[in-house]
Structures are given as C-alpha cells and as structure tokens.
Design a protein around this motif. Structure first.
Motif, PDB file in Angstrom:
ATOM      1  N   SER A  68     -30.094  28.799 -51.434  1.00 53.06           N
ATOM      2  CA  SER A  68     -29.652  27.462 -51.026  1.00 53.06           C
ATOM      3  C   SER A  68     -28.229  27.184 -51.465  1.00 53.06           C
ATOM      4  CB  SER A  68     -30.597  26.408 -51.600  1.00 53.06           C
ATOM      5  OG  SER A  68     -31.921  26.597 -51.143  1.00 53.06           O
ATOM      6  N   ILE A  69     -27.889  27.582 -52.707  1.00 58.29           N
ATOM      7  CA  ILE A  69     -26.529  27.383 -53.204  1.00 58.29           C
ATOM      8  C   ILE A  69     -25.540  28.181 -52.373  1.00 58.29           C
ATOM      9  CG2 ILE A  69     -25.004  27.813 -55.180  1.00 58.29           C
ATOM     10  CD1 ILE A  69     -27.383  27.235 -56.996  1.00 58.29           C
ATOM     11  N   TYR A  70     -25.954  29.343 -51.929  1.00 55.30           N
ATOM     12  CA  TYR A  70     -25.048  30.214 -51.178  1.00 55.30           C
ATOM     13  C   TYR A  70     -24.819  29.718 -49.763  1.00 55.30           C
ATOM     14  CZ  TYR A  70     -23.161  34.409 -48.984  1.00 55.30           C
ATOM     15  OH  TYR A  70     -22.369  35.286 -48.275  1.00 55.30           O
ATOM     16  N   TYR A  71     -25.875  29.266 -49.081  1.00 55.09           N
ATOM     17  CA  TYR A  71     -25.775  28.985 -47.649  1.00 55.09           C
ATOM     18  C   TYR A  71     -25.406  27.537 -47.325  1.00 55.09           C
ATOM     19  CZ  TYR A  71     -27.620  33.512 -46.197  1.00 55.09           C
ATOM     20  OH  TYR A  71     -27.771  34.849 -45.966  1.00 55.09           O
ATOM     21  N   ILE A  72     -26.035  26.571 -47.967  1.00 56.60           N
ATOM     22  CA  ILE A  72     -25.876  25.184 -47.548  1.00 56.60           C
ATOM     23  C   ILE A  72     -24.443  24.678 -47.700  1.00 56.60           C
ATOM     24  CG2 ILE A  72     -26.617  22.809 -48.000  1.00 56.60           C
ATOM     25  CD1 ILE A  72     -29.381  23.880 -48.659  1.00 56.60           C
ATOM     26  N   PRO A  73     -23.798  24.802 -48.885  1.00 53.69           N
ATOM     27  CA  PRO A  73     -22.404  24.325 -48.976  1.00 53.69           C
ATOM     28  C   PRO A  73     -21.459  25.084 -48.044  1.00 53.69           C
ATOM     29  CG  PRO A  73     -23.353  24.709 -51.157  1.00 53.69           C
ATOM     30  CD  PRO A  73     -24.268  25.326 -50.178  1.00 53.69           C
ATOM     31  N   ARG A  74     -21.690  26.365 -47.841  1.00 51.19           N
ATOM     32  CA  ARG A  74     -20.841  27.168 -46.965  1.00 51.19           C
ATOM     33  C   ARG A  74     -20.903  26.655 -45.527  1.00 51.19           C
ATOM     34  NH1 ARG A  74     -19.149  32.631 -47.908  1.00 51.19           N
ATOM     35  NH2 ARG A  74     -20.511  32.574 -49.726  1.00 51.19           N
ATOM     36  N   SER A 124     -17.504  31.839 -34.920  1.00 51.90           N
ATOM     37  CA  SER A 124     -18.709  32.418 -34.314  1.00 51.90           C
ATOM     38  C   SER A 124     -19.204  33.620 -35.117  1.00 51.90           C
ATOM     39  CB  SER A 124     -18.429  32.827 -32.870  1.00 51.90           C
ATOM     40  OG  SER A 124     -18.025  31.714 -32.097  1.00 51.90           O
ATOM     41  N   VAL A 125     -18.268  34.471 -35.537  1.00 53.21           N
ATOM     42  CA  VAL A 125     -18.649  35.634 -36.337  1.00 53.21           C
ATOM     43  C   VAL A 125     -19.245  35.189 -37.672  1.00 53.21           C
ATOM     44  CG1 VAL A 125     -17.770  37.647 -37.560  1.00 53.21           C
ATOM     45  CG2 VAL A 125     -16.967  37.156 -35.243  1.00 53.21           C
ATOM     46  N   ALA A 126     -18.616  34.187 -38.311  1.00 49.39           N
ATOM     47  CA  ALA A 126     -19.113  33.698 -39.594  1.00 49.39           C
ATOM     48  C   ALA A 126     -20.509  33.098 -39.457  1.00 49.39           C
ATOM     49  CB  ALA A 126     -18.140  32.668 -40.172  1.00 49.39           C
ATOM     50  N   MET A 127     -20.721  32.304 -38.413  1.00 46.13           N
ATOM     51  CA  MET A 127     -22.028  31.699 -38.219  1.00 46.13           C
ATOM     52  C   MET A 127     -23.101  32.737 -37.913  1.00 46.13           C
ATOM     53  SD  MET A 127     -21.908  28.439 -38.785  1.00 46.13           S
ATOM     54  CE  MET A 127     -20.844  28.947 -40.162  1.00 46.13           C
ATOM     55  N   PHE A 128     -22.715  33.795 -37.212  1.00 50.46           N
ATOM     56  CA  PHE A 128     -23.683  34.859 -36.904  1.00 50.46           C
ATOM     57  C   PHE A 128     -24.103  35.597 -38.164  1.00 50.46           C
ATOM     58  CE2 PHE A 128     -24.599  39.310 -35.884  1.00 50.46           C
ATOM     59  CZ  PHE A 128     -25.674  39.143 -35.025  1.00 50.46           C
ATOM     60  N   ILE A 129     -23.112  35.962 -39.003  1.00 50.82           N
ATOM     61  CA  ILE A 129     -23.419  36.729 -40.206  1.00 50.82           C
ATOM     62  C   ILE A 129     -24.111  35.864 -41.252  1.00 50.82           C
ATOM     63  CG2 ILE A 129     -21.259  36.298 -41.453  1.00 50.82           C
ATOM     64  CD1 ILE A 129     -23.202  39.633 -41.212  1.00 50.82           C
ATOM     65  N   LEU A 130     -23.980  34.532 -41.148  1.00 56.32           N
ATOM     66  CA  LEU A 130     -24.657  33.638 -42.081  1.00 56.32           C
ATOM     67  C   LEU A 130     -26.027  33.209 -41.556  1.00 56.32           C
ATOM     68  CD1 LEU A 130     -21.722  31.335 -43.240  1.00 56.32           C
ATOM     69  CD2 LEU A 130     -22.828  33.136 -44.560  1.00 56.32           C
ATOM     70  N   ASN A 131     -26.061  32.725 -40.321  1.00 56.38           N
ATOM     71  CA  ASN A 131     -27.298  32.155 -39.792  1.00 56.38           C
ATOM     72  C   ASN A 131     -28.318  33.211 -39.395  1.00 56.38           C
ATOM     73  OD1 ASN A 131     -26.303  29.548 -40.098  1.00 56.38           O
ATOM     74  ND2 ASN A 131     -25.425  29.487 -38.055  1.00 56.38           N
ATOM     75  N   GLY A 132     -27.846  34.408 -38.999  1.00 54.84           N
ATOM     76  CA  GLY A 132     -28.793  35.474 -38.669  1.00 54.84           C
ATOM     77  C   GLY A 132     -29.646  35.853 -39.869  1.00 54.84           C
ATOM     78  N   PRO A 133     -29.030  36.275 -40.976  1.00 55.39           N
ATOM     79  CA  PRO A 133     -29.836  36.559 -42.176  1.00 55.39           C
ATOM     80  C   PRO A 133     -30.607  35.350 -42.691  1.00 55.39           C
ATOM     81  CG  PRO A 133     -27.679  37.565 -42.366  1.00 55.39           C
ATOM     82  CD  PRO A 133     -27.636  36.705 -41.138  1.00 55.39           C
ATOM     83  N   LEU A 134     -29.998  34.142 -42.582  1.00 52.27           N
ATOM     84  CA  LEU A 134     -30.683  32.946 -43.068  1.00 52.27           C
ATOM     85  C   LEU A 134     -31.965  32.697 -42.290  1.00 52.27           C
ATOM     86  CD1 LEU A 134     -30.776  30.462 -44.880  1.00 52.27           C
ATOM     87  CD2 LEU A 134     -29.363  29.264 -43.195  1.00 52.27           C
ATOM     88  N   ALA A 135     -31.929  32.922 -40.981  1.00 54.97           N
ATOM     89  CA  ALA A 135     -33.133  32.731 -40.161  1.00 54.97           C
ATOM     90  C   ALA A 135     -34.243  33.684 -40.607  1.00 54.97           C
ATOM     91  CB  ALA A 135     -32.796  32.938 -38.688  1.00 54.97           C
ATOM     92  N   PHE A 136     -33.875  34.936 -40.872  1.00 53.06           N
ATOM     93  CA  PHE A 136     -34.893  35.884 -41.328  1.00 53.06           C
ATOM     94  C   PHE A 136     -35.400  35.514 -42.721  1.00 53.06           C
ATOM     95  CE2 PHE A 136     -36.099  39.667 -43.731  1.00 53.06           C
ATOM     96  CZ  PHE A 136     -37.097  40.179 -42.911  1.00 53.06           C
ATOM     97  N   ILE A 137     -34.503  35.048 -43.582  1.00 54.06           N
ATOM     98  CA  ILE A 137     -34.909  34.662 -44.938  1.00 54.06           C
ATOM     99  C   ILE A 137     -35.913  33.515 -44.884  1.00 54.06           C
ATOM    100  CG2 ILE A 137     -34.083  33.601 -47.080  1.00 54.06           C
ATOM    101  CD1 ILE A 137     -31.490  35.194 -46.704  1.00 54.06           C
TER     102      ILE A 137
END
Length: 330
Positions: A252-258, A204-217
């Motif tokens: 994309s390279i940073y977020y999608i495979p992760r 949950s913490v990982a998804m928050f720190i990844l998806n939160g910034p990704l949504a803004f990006i």
C-alpha cells in the motif's frame, strides 16, 4: 518531433533544487537526515544479503525474492540519495545532461523492478497458501531464480522506452529540477515544444508496470484471504493473516502514493504543490527500503533465530579472569 527555434543553447546540465520552501539554516539537518537514512537502508538490506550468502538454510525461494528486493532497494537508494545529500551538504545539485538521464533511467528502472518483485512475492505467497501440497514442486529455487532474473531484465525494457524518448527531446530553457532527483515528470516540464505525447507515453508505461502487478497482487491476496478463512486451525490462520498484513502495508505504501503523484495533473480538484510532491515521492521511494529489512528480520522465524544465536555467541565470549595459585608454606 519538436517545433523549437533552431537558435537555442542546448542545456548541458541540470540542477537539483529540492524543497523550494526549505530555509538554508536547515540544510545541514536535512543532509544529515538523508545520510543516516541512506546508511541505515544500505546496512539493513546488506545484512539480509550477507545472511543469505552465509546460511545455507536460507537458500529457499522465499529468501531468494527477499534478497532480490534488498538488492533493488540498495540500488535505488544509491542512485537517488548521494546527489540529494550533496545538494544540502555542499550546495552541489548540478548534474550533467547525460548523468541526469542515467539517473532518471535507473530511478524508474528500480521502481519498475520493485513492482515486479512485489508481484513475484505475492505469487509465492499465493502458491504457498492456496496450494501447499504442490508448492514445493512448483516453486523451486530454480523457478524463483528464473522469475527474479526475468524481473531484472524486463524492468530495463520499460524504463528504456522512456529514456529513448527523452534522448530525442530538446531542452533549451530552464534547467532547474524541482524534485529530489531526475524523473520523468520533472524533465518533461523542462523540455521545449509540445511534450504531451511523450508524457502520455511515459504515463501509460508507468501505469502498466504499476497497475498490472497491482491487479495480480490484489487477486492473489483475495484468494489468500478466502483460503485462510477456510482453515480450521486458529493459530495457522492468525500467522498467515499476520504475514500477509505486513506485506499488504508495504504494498500500500508503495502503490497508493505513487498513483496520486502520477495522476494528480488529471484531476482538476487535486492540487499538489512541488514540496508536497517531493515529500510524497520520497515517502513511497525511501520508506519501504528502510523498513523492509527490519520487518523481514523481525517477523521471519529463521532469520530471527540466526540473529539470536549470533547475539548469544557474542555474549558468551567474555574475557577470562586470571586465577593465581598461592602456595602457603608452613
């Protein structure tokens, strides 16, 4: 928290196994490959830091965030690669218990930091493109420095939550980590008792720190695309699209495979072998730090001009030829 047998021998060290299917005859080749990858990453990113420190003209908000990203990339590579190189060079993959936890903490710390830095970079581009007249007032060096320092501090909080949970977990069984470094997924698989709650918390913490910034990006780039399409000048439109496309590829390279690595266990039809997971993890972890300095040095006009002047100066410094004067007497 964990129901385990009290008569157990606590794990005192972990062993980095790496690729399961890799034959020993290829160990030296893999070690040299990771060594050159590490040296190139550190030297390339260090060049950006040195340029920023020496050239006053580069001390602007955009370059402050680039230097922050370069320092983060150096930190991640330094935490992850030396032990992996030692694993294949000298067959030394052992890590002490607390050393492994520290590596896990720093791995996720720099991963979270990169996510926040990419969000800050997207914010900078969003303000520059969508509000060009107000951008100099809103995004000053002081503002960007504050945002950067905030990212470095906040990232430690997110990774710290997972590290604190792991200090309360019991490890009494296997100690072989089927990964290139200590991380949450690998260590959770080695813990005793029911670890579903701890894994769900870390996930949950990982998804928050990844998806939160990704949504803004994603939001910022949609706004940028809309603003660019409204531009009347074709040259300015292509330049903006080119810059955003480059950053979009890195993101994309940073977020999608992760996302696939963390979410694979929740999809029954998605099978990811240990070797595939290691390759994917190394790809999104090490490839962006490797290419970031080359992209920004080659595509940023001011940095390219500075490097070009340095090369020209070195070409001008050539050893002078000795000229002898001969006097002829009649």
């Amino acid at each position: 928290m964990f129901q385990v047998n009290e008569n157990y021998t606590r794990v005192s060290e972990f062993v980095i196994v790496g690729f399961l299917s890799l034959q020993p005859k290829y160990f030296d080749l893999v070690a040299w490959s990771f060594f050159f990858l590490y040296v190139t990453t550190v030297v390339g990113n260090l060049l950006l830091v040195v340029l920023f420190a020496l050239k006053h003209s580069l001390q602007k908000p955009m370059y402050i965030i680039m230097v922050s990203l370069a320092l983060s990339d150096i930190g991640f590579s330094t935490v992850a690669l030396p032990k992996l190189i030692a694993r294949y060079w000298w067959n030394d993959g052992s890590l002490g218990f607390h050393t492994c936890l520290f590596q896990k903490h720093m791995i996720h710390y720099f991963g979270s930091l990169n996510s926040l830095i990419l969000m800050t970079m997207a914010l900078d581009r969003y303000l520059a493109v969508c509000f060009p007249l107000r951008y100099p007032m809103w995004m000053t060096n002081t503002t960007m420095t504050g945002l950067t320092l905030l990212s470095w501090v906040v990232s430690n909080i997110f990774s710290g939550i997972s590290t604190v949970n792991f200090t309360m977990m019991s490890f009494c069984g296997p100690n072989q980590i089927i990964q290139a470094f200590c991380d949450t997924i690998s260590l959770t698989a080695l813990a005793c008792g029911d670890t579903r709650q701890e894994f769900n918390t870390a996930f949950s913490v990982a998804m928050f720190i990844l998806n939160g910034p990704l949504a803004f990006i994603i939001f910022s780039y949609i706004c940028i695309v809309v603003s660019v399409l409204r531009m009347s000048g074709g040259q300015g439109r292509m330049k903006t699209f080119s810059t955003c496309a480059t950053q979009g590829c890195i993101i994309s390279i940073y977020y999608i495979p992760r996302f696939f690595v963390y979410s694979a266990r929740f999809f029954p039809n998605m099978t990811m072998t240990p070797d595939k997971r290691i390759i994917t993890t190394l790809f999104y972890s090490l490839f962006p730090p490797l290419i970031n300095p080359f992209i920004y040095c080659l595509r940023t006009r001011e940095i390219k001009q500075i490097l070009t002047r340095w090369v020209r100066r070195r070409k001008r410094i050539t050893p002078s030829k000795c000229v002898q004067t001969v006097t002829v007497t009649k």
